[in-house]
Scaffold this motif. Structure first.
Motif, mmCIF file in Angstrom:
data_model
loop_
_atom_site.group_PDB
_atom_site.id
_atom_site.type_symbol
_atom_site.label_atom_id
_atom_site.label_comp_id
_atom_site.label_asym_id
_atom_site.label_seq_id
_atom_site.Cartn_x
_atom_site.Cartn_y
_atom_site.Cartn_z
ATOM 1 N N LYS A 6 0.841 -1.207 0.000
ATOM 2 C CA LYS A 6 0.000 0.000 0.000
ATOM 3 C C LYS A 6 0.871 1.250 0.000
ATOM 4 O O LYS A 6 0.599 2.213 -0.743
ATOM 5 C CB LYS A 6 -0.918 -0.013 1.221
ATOM 6 N N ASP A 7 1.922 1.268 0.850
ATOM 7 C CA ASP A 7 2.814 2.430 0.902
ATOM 8 C C ASP A 7 3.513 2.636 -0.441
ATOM 9 O O ASP A 7 3.696 3.785 -0.885
ATOM 10 C CB ASP A 7 3.852 2.247 2.008
ATOM 11 N N LEU A 8 3.901 1.518 -1.068
ATOM 12 C CA LEU A 8 4.560 1.611 -2.372
ATOM 13 C C LEU A 8 3.617 2.185 -3.419
ATOM 14 O O LEU A 8 3.991 3.069 -4.202
ATOM 15 C CB LEU A 8 5.064 0.232 -2.806
ATOM 16 N N GLU A 9 2.368 1.707 -3.437
ATOM 17 C CA GLU A 9 1.379 2.217 -4.387
ATOM 18 C C GLU A 9 1.125 3.707 -4.160
ATOM 19 O O GLU A 9 1.021 4.486 -5.115
ATOM 20 C CB GLU A 9 0.077 1.439 -4.250
ATOM 21 N N GLN A 10 1.039 4.090 -2.891
ATOM 22 C CA GLN A 10 0.800 5.491 -2.563
ATOM 23 C C GLN A 10 1.972 6.353 -3.020
ATOM 24 O O GLN A 10 1.782 7.448 -3.571
ATOM 25 C CB GLN A 10 0.599 5.633 -1.059
ATOM 26 N N SER A 11 3.187 5.859 -2.801
ATOM 27 C CA SER A 11 4.375 6.585 -3.237
ATOM 28 C C SER A 11 4.402 6.741 -4.752
ATOM 29 O O SER A 11 4.764 7.800 -5.281
ATOM 30 C CB SER A 11 5.637 5.857 -2.753
ATOM 31 N N LEU A 12 3.981 5.684 -5.465
ATOM 32 C CA LEU A 12 3.950 5.747 -6.926
ATOM 33 C C LEU A 12 2.914 6.750 -7.415
ATOM 34 O O LEU A 12 3.139 7.461 -8.395
ATOM 35 C CB LEU A 12 3.650 4.357 -7.502
ATOM 36 N N HIS A 13 1.779 6.831 -6.715
ATOM 37 C CA HIS A 13 0.766 7.819 -7.073
ATOM 38 C C HIS A 13 1.315 9.232 -6.921
ATOM 39 O O HIS A 13 1.078 10.106 -7.767
ATOM 40 C CB HIS A 13 -0.480 7.644 -6.204
ATOM 41 N N ILE A 14 2.034 9.476 -5.819
ATOM 42 C CA ILE A 14 2.616 10.801 -5.586
ATOM 43 C C ILE A 14 3.651 11.121 -6.661
ATOM 44 O O ILE A 14 3.678 12.229 -7.213
ATOM 45 C CB ILE A 14 3.248 10.865 -4.185
ATOM 46 N N GLU A 186 0.879 16.409 -1.886
ATOM 47 C CA GLU A 186 1.059 15.075 -1.322
ATOM 48 C C GLU A 186 -0.070 14.716 -0.369
ATOM 49 O O GLU A 186 -0.569 13.577 -0.361
ATOM 50 C CB GLU A 186 2.414 14.988 -0.614
ATOM 51 N N ALA A 187 -0.483 15.693 0.459
ATOM 52 C CA ALA A 187 -1.586 15.439 1.395
ATOM 53 C C ALA A 187 -2.888 15.196 0.644
ATOM 54 O O ALA A 187 -3.699 14.346 1.037
ATOM 55 C CB ALA A 187 -1.737 16.628 2.349
ATOM 56 N N HIS A 188 -3.096 15.946 -0.431
ATOM 57 C CA HIS A 188 -4.308 15.784 -1.242
ATOM 58 C C HIS A 188 -4.337 14.404 -1.890
ATOM 59 O O HIS A 188 -5.379 13.725 -1.888
ATOM 60 C CB HIS A 188 -4.352 16.878 -2.306
ATOM 61 N N ILE A 189 -3.204 13.977 -2.426
ATOM 62 C CA ILE A 189 -3.126 12.642 -3.032
ATOM 63 C C ILE A 189 -3.348 11.567 -1.977
ATOM 64 O O ILE A 189 -4.038 10.570 -2.215
ATOM 65 C CB ILE A 189 -1.756 12.447 -3.715
ATOM 66 N N ASP A 190 -2.738 11.782 -0.794
ATOM 67 C CA ASP A 190 -2.894 10.829 0.303
ATOM 68 C C ASP A 190 -4.361 10.692 0.694
ATOM 69 O O ASP A 190 -4.863 9.581 0.913
ATOM 70 C CB ASP A 190 -2.072 11.296 1.507
ATOM 71 N N LEU A 191 -5.071 11.822 0.760
ATOM 72 C CA LEU A 191 -6.494 11.798 1.111
ATOM 73 C C LEU A 191 -7.301 11.053 0.056
ATOM 74 O O LEU A 191 -8.143 10.209 0.384
ATOM 75 C CB LEU A 191 -7.002 13.236 1.265
ATOM 76 N N ILE A 192 -7.042 11.363 -1.205
ATOM 77 C CA ILE A 192 -7.767 10.702 -2.299
ATOM 78 C C ILE A 192 -7.455 9.203 -2.308
ATOM 79 O O ILE A 192 -8.343 8.365 -2.484
ATOM 80 C CB ILE A 192 -7.396 11.334 -3.652
ATOM 81 N N ARG A 196 -10.080 6.264 -1.720
ATOM 82 C CA ARG A 196 -10.278 5.252 -2.759
ATOM 83 C C ARG A 196 -10.047 3.847 -2.206
ATOM 84 O O ARG A 196 -10.739 2.898 -2.590
ATOM 85 C CB ARG A 196 -9.326 5.533 -3.925
ATOM 86 N N GLU A 197 -9.056 3.727 -1.311
ATOM 87 C CA GLU A 197 -8.798 2.432 -0.696
ATOM 88 C C GLU A 197 -10.009 1.958 0.106
ATOM 89 O O GLU A 197 -10.388 0.795 0.065
ATOM 90 C CB GLU A 197 -7.575 2.521 0.222
ATOM 91 N N ILE A 198 -10.623 2.888 0.856
ATOM 92 C CA ILE A 198 -11.809 2.540 1.650
ATOM 93 C C ILE A 198 -12.952 2.125 0.730
ATOM 94 O O ILE A 198 -13.636 1.118 0.968
ATOM 95 C CB ILE A 198 -12.223 3.732 2.529
ATOM 96 N N GLU A 199 -13.151 2.891 -0.353
ATOM 97 C CA GLU A 199 -14.216 2.568 -1.299
ATOM 98 C C GLU A 199 -13.960 1.220 -1.972
ATOM 99 O O GLU A 199 -14.892 0.419 -2.152
ATOM 100 C CB GLU A 199 -14.330 3.670 -2.349
ATOM 101 N N ASN A 200 -12.700 0.969 -2.335
ATOM 102 C CA ASN A 200 -12.369 -0.315 -2.961
ATOM 103 C C ASN A 200 -12.594 -1.479 -2.009
ATOM 104 O O ASN A 200 -13.076 -2.543 -2.413
ATOM 105 C CB ASN A 200 -10.906 -0.309 -3.432
#
Length: 428
Positions: A6-14, A186-192, A196-200
């Motif tokens: 999850k952390d890796l995916e989040q980092s890639l999104h950022i 970064e905070a905005h991406i983290d929130l989104i 999205r993780e919760i929705e998924n």
């Protein structure tokens, strides 16, 4: 392990988001750099400083774009850009013989660099301004002619210090904005991402519960349906009335069709719920079991000639149940949709194994599928015609099972000639 992923995916999104910002900033900078170069040429008209405008301005463009082309994966060109923008300020001051207002070009450059959201880019610009002001101010103070730094005779030390402090404050504010913008992004991406993780997760839970419900319901429906099929066979043996026997045959066909539909739903649900289970595959034994069970399922009870060719000595590991689903459905379709005009119906199954993948080819000489339908045959509940047997789920399940194995499937077919399915599955 899941948290690391999850952390890796989040980092890639950022990283992806910041890469998009960098691309847009690069595009914007192209316009500004061109504008700065044009400003230098316009100043040359009035102050006859063509050598400076073309020479210095051209070298600055070459320095920026050559660095960007030479190191496309590095951010070094951004720091070169910061230096380039500072030197443009020095160029304009010189061209206008020390006009004070051209110092503001450095502040414009500082504001432009905010778009990269990297506060460190303010440092090279600040150094260029400090070195330029200090060095040229020193030359002018010592009486060097045509320095063109300050329109007055010289800049007093007190004025120089105050000037540097004010410039430093502006660069610091722009750097702070760049830093805050990056943190906000970064905070905005983290929130989104978390939303999205919760929705998924909620969607996965809902799908899992739905699959369980479908599987349980379908499984429970088969028990009374099989009892009904058994009673139909008993009733057929207990009556001699032809009309009753005909009605029982119709009822038997309808019940079997319903049973087939339920089996398709069970296969679909099982494919969705179950993880891929890797085990060693013996394709020859697997195909022998499948073809023996399917040999006489056609309505006309004609014997199908099965041709099985297996090449390659590589040991294959895959999901046995999903391979049975894939091969069983495709071979079953080949038998159901025989061409009545052909005297020797056949199904040719070729298996070719290698270290990287398994190639499966299933060919028949059946009625075929028209070309305009090729793109839709894998859709859920799609049936080629009203005369088609089955639920319309078979090829959809095949496609989903192939996807679960990270493979691909293609179809080649002509009406009246036959159909060929080509499958590639990676060997794990």
């Amino acid at each position: 392990m899941k948290q690391d992923i999850k952390d890796l995916e989040q980092s890639l999104h950022i990283q992806d988001f910041l890469f998009i910002i960098k691309q847009k900033s690069d595009h914007l900078i192209n316009y500004f750099l061109f504008s700065f170069f044009v400003v230098g040429l316009l100043l040359a008209f009035y102050y006859d400083t063509w050598q400076i405008a073309i020479g210095v301005g051209g070298l600055l463009l070459i320095a920026y774009y050559s660095t960007k082309l030479a190191l496309p994966k590095s951010n070094l060109y951004q720091y070169v850009l910061s230096v380039v923008l500072g030197i443009y300020m020095a160029q304009f001051i010189y061209q206008m013989h020390g006009m004070f207002e051209m110092h503001f070009m450095a502040f414009i450059a500082s504001a432009i660099l905010i778009t990269y959201q990297n506060w460190k880019l303010q440092i090279p610009l600040m150094l260029v301004v400090a070195i330029h002001h200090g060095l040229f101010g020193y030359f002018q103070y010592n009486g060097f002619d045509e320095i063109y730094f300050f329109q007055l005779e010289y800049m007093p030390l007190q004025t120089f210090i105050i000037h540097m402090i004010l410039a430093g404050v502006i660069f610091a504010i722009c750097g702070l904005w760049a830093y805050q913008f990056k943190k906000y992004s970064e905070a905005h991406i983290d929130l989104i991402f978390n939303k999205r993780e919760i929705e998924n997760q909620e969607l996965k839970t809902a799908n899992y519960e739905l699959d369980r419900f479908v599987y349980s319901t379908s499984h429970d429906l088969r028990a009374p349906l099989n009892s009904m099929l058994g009673l139909i066979e008993i009733a057929k043996d207990d009556t001699t009335e032809e009309i009753t026997r005909e009605h029982l045959k119709m009822l038997n066909r309808s019940a079997k069709k319903l049973d087939g539909f339920i089996c398709d739903i069970l296969d679909y649900s099982r494919n969705s719920r179950m993880e891929v289970n890797m085990e060693q595959i013996n394709f020859r034994k697997l195909l022998n079991d499948i073809t023996e069970n399917l040999k006489f399922i056609g309505n006309n009870n004609r014997t199908i000639d099965f041709v099985i060719e297996i090449s390659g000595e590589t040991t294959i590991y895959s999901d046995r149940n999903r391979l049975i689903t894939i091969l069983g459905n495709l071979i079953s379709n080949a038998i159901h949709y025989q061409n009545p005009k052909v005297s020797n119906p056949f199904v040719r199954i070729e298996i070719e194994t290698s270290q990287t993948e398994t190639k499966i080819t299933i060919e028949d000489n059946g009625i075929g599928i028209s070309e305009e339908m090729h793109s839709r045959i894998f859709d859920m509940f799609y049936r080629v015609s009203h005369e088609s047997v089955g639920s319309g789920l078979g090829l959809y399940i095949v496609k989903e099972a192939v996807n679960k194995l990270n493979g691909e499937i293609k179809v080649q077919s002509q009406v009246g000639i036959g159909t060929t399915f080509l499958i590639k599955i990676p060997n794990k």
